[in-house]
Write a protein that holds these residues in place. Sequence first.
Motif, PDB file in Angstrom:
ATOM      1  N   ILE A  71       0.839  -1.191   0.030  1.00 15.23           N
ATOM      2  CA  ILE A  71       0.038   0.170  -0.076  1.00 15.23           C
ATOM      3  C   ILE A  71       0.667   1.121  -0.064  1.00 15.23           C
ATOM      4  CG2 ILE A  71      -0.420   0.041   2.349  1.00 15.23           C
ATOM      5  CD1 ILE A  71      -2.869   1.007  -0.344  1.00 15.23           C
ATOM      6  N   ASP A  72       1.917   1.272   0.506  1.00 15.98           N
ATOM      7  CA  ASP A  72       2.987   2.262   0.739  1.00 15.98           C
ATOM      8  C   ASP A  72       3.319   2.766  -0.757  1.00 15.98           C
ATOM      9  OD1 ASP A  72       2.775   2.697   3.238  1.00 15.98           O
ATOM     10  OD2 ASP A  72       4.564   1.570   3.471  1.00 15.98           O
ATOM     11  N   VAL A  73       3.758   1.581  -1.585  1.00 10.72           N
ATOM     12  CA  VAL A  73       4.134   1.781  -2.901  1.00 10.72           C
ATOM     13  C   VAL A  73       2.937   2.328  -4.102  1.00 10.72           C
ATOM     14  CG1 VAL A  73       4.852   0.391  -5.072  1.00 10.72           C
ATOM     15  CG2 VAL A  73       5.862  -0.050  -3.049  1.00 10.72           C
ATOM     16  N   ILE A  74       1.565   1.748  -3.554  1.00  6.11           N
ATOM     17  CA  ILE A  74       0.491   2.270  -4.345  1.00  6.11           C
ATOM     18  C   ILE A  74       0.288   3.766  -3.944  1.00  6.11           C
ATOM     19  CG2 ILE A  74      -1.936   2.251  -4.500  1.00  6.11           C
ATOM     20  CD1 ILE A  74      -1.686  -1.077  -4.086  1.00  6.11           C
ATOM     21  N   ALA A  75       0.599   3.981  -2.687  1.00  7.43           N
ATOM     22  CA  ALA A  75       0.310   5.704  -2.373  1.00  7.43           C
ATOM     23  C   ALA A  75       1.317   6.375  -2.848  1.00  7.43           C
ATOM     24  CB  ALA A  75       0.437   5.612  -0.714  1.00  7.43           C
ATOM     25  N   THR A  76       2.751   5.929  -3.155  1.00 10.97           N
ATOM     26  CA  THR A  76       3.490   6.830  -3.918  1.00 10.97           C
ATOM     27  C   THR A  76       3.450   6.674  -5.349  1.00 10.97           C
ATOM     28  OG1 THR A  76       4.935   4.820  -4.156  1.00 10.97           O
ATOM     29  CG2 THR A  76       5.432   6.459  -2.267  1.00 10.97           C
ATOM     30  N   ALA A  77       2.476   5.858  -5.996  1.00 10.46           N
ATOM     31  CA  ALA A  77       2.183   5.474  -7.491  1.00 10.46           C
ATOM     32  C   ALA A  77       0.951   6.526  -7.929  1.00 10.46           C
ATOM     33  CB  ALA A  77       2.277   4.451  -7.900  1.00 10.46           C
ATOM     34  N   LEU A  78       0.072   6.570  -6.973  1.00 13.55           N
ATOM     35  CA  LEU A  78      -1.353   6.994  -7.271  1.00 13.55           C
ATOM     36  C   LEU A  78      -1.813   7.977  -6.289  1.00 13.55           C
ATOM     37  CD1 LEU A  78      -3.250   6.028  -9.833  1.00 13.55           C
ATOM     38  CD2 LEU A  78      -4.331   4.557  -8.108  1.00 13.55           C
ATOM     39  N   PRO A  79      -2.220   8.879  -6.698  1.00 16.49           N
ATOM     40  CA  PRO A  79      -2.746  10.058  -5.622  1.00 16.49           C
ATOM     41  C   PRO A  79      -4.097   9.490  -4.968  1.00 16.49           C
ATOM     42  CG  PRO A  79      -2.403  11.245  -7.563  1.00 16.49           C
ATOM     43  CD  PRO A  79      -2.133   9.877  -7.797  1.00 16.49           C
TER      44      PRO A  79
END
Length: 127
Positions: A71-79
């Motif tokens: 989820i941290d990776v998703i958060a950096t990739a997608l607002p």
Amino acid sequence: MRVKNLGRVLIISAAALVAAGAAAIGEECIDKTAAQHANDYPTVTRADYIYGCMLANGQTRDVLEKCSCSIDVIATALPFKEYEEAETVMSVRQRGGESVAFLYAPAMQEKIKNLKRAQVEGEIRCF
């Protein structure tokens, strides 16, 4: 003659310092934007993602760490706004029927594709 050269050197040096300072400020702004991007997900959204991820992958400490990394990776990739829109579209589409036909439009499909790309990136980096 020497005074003219000294003046030019001072002007060029000042310009270089201003440019370097502007670049440093620009980098700082980019880093802050990325950090804000990664931290704009509410805790409950992160917890919900991790909970679902753990249900799908197992309920061990190792899986907890991998899911939270994801989820941290998703958060950096997608607002968060885009994440929320894609999650909503996917949730509402599950109802089926004519009332959700507009959710299959190309714009809505693109939102889902962006989320899935971010999820795949999270799986690649974390699992």
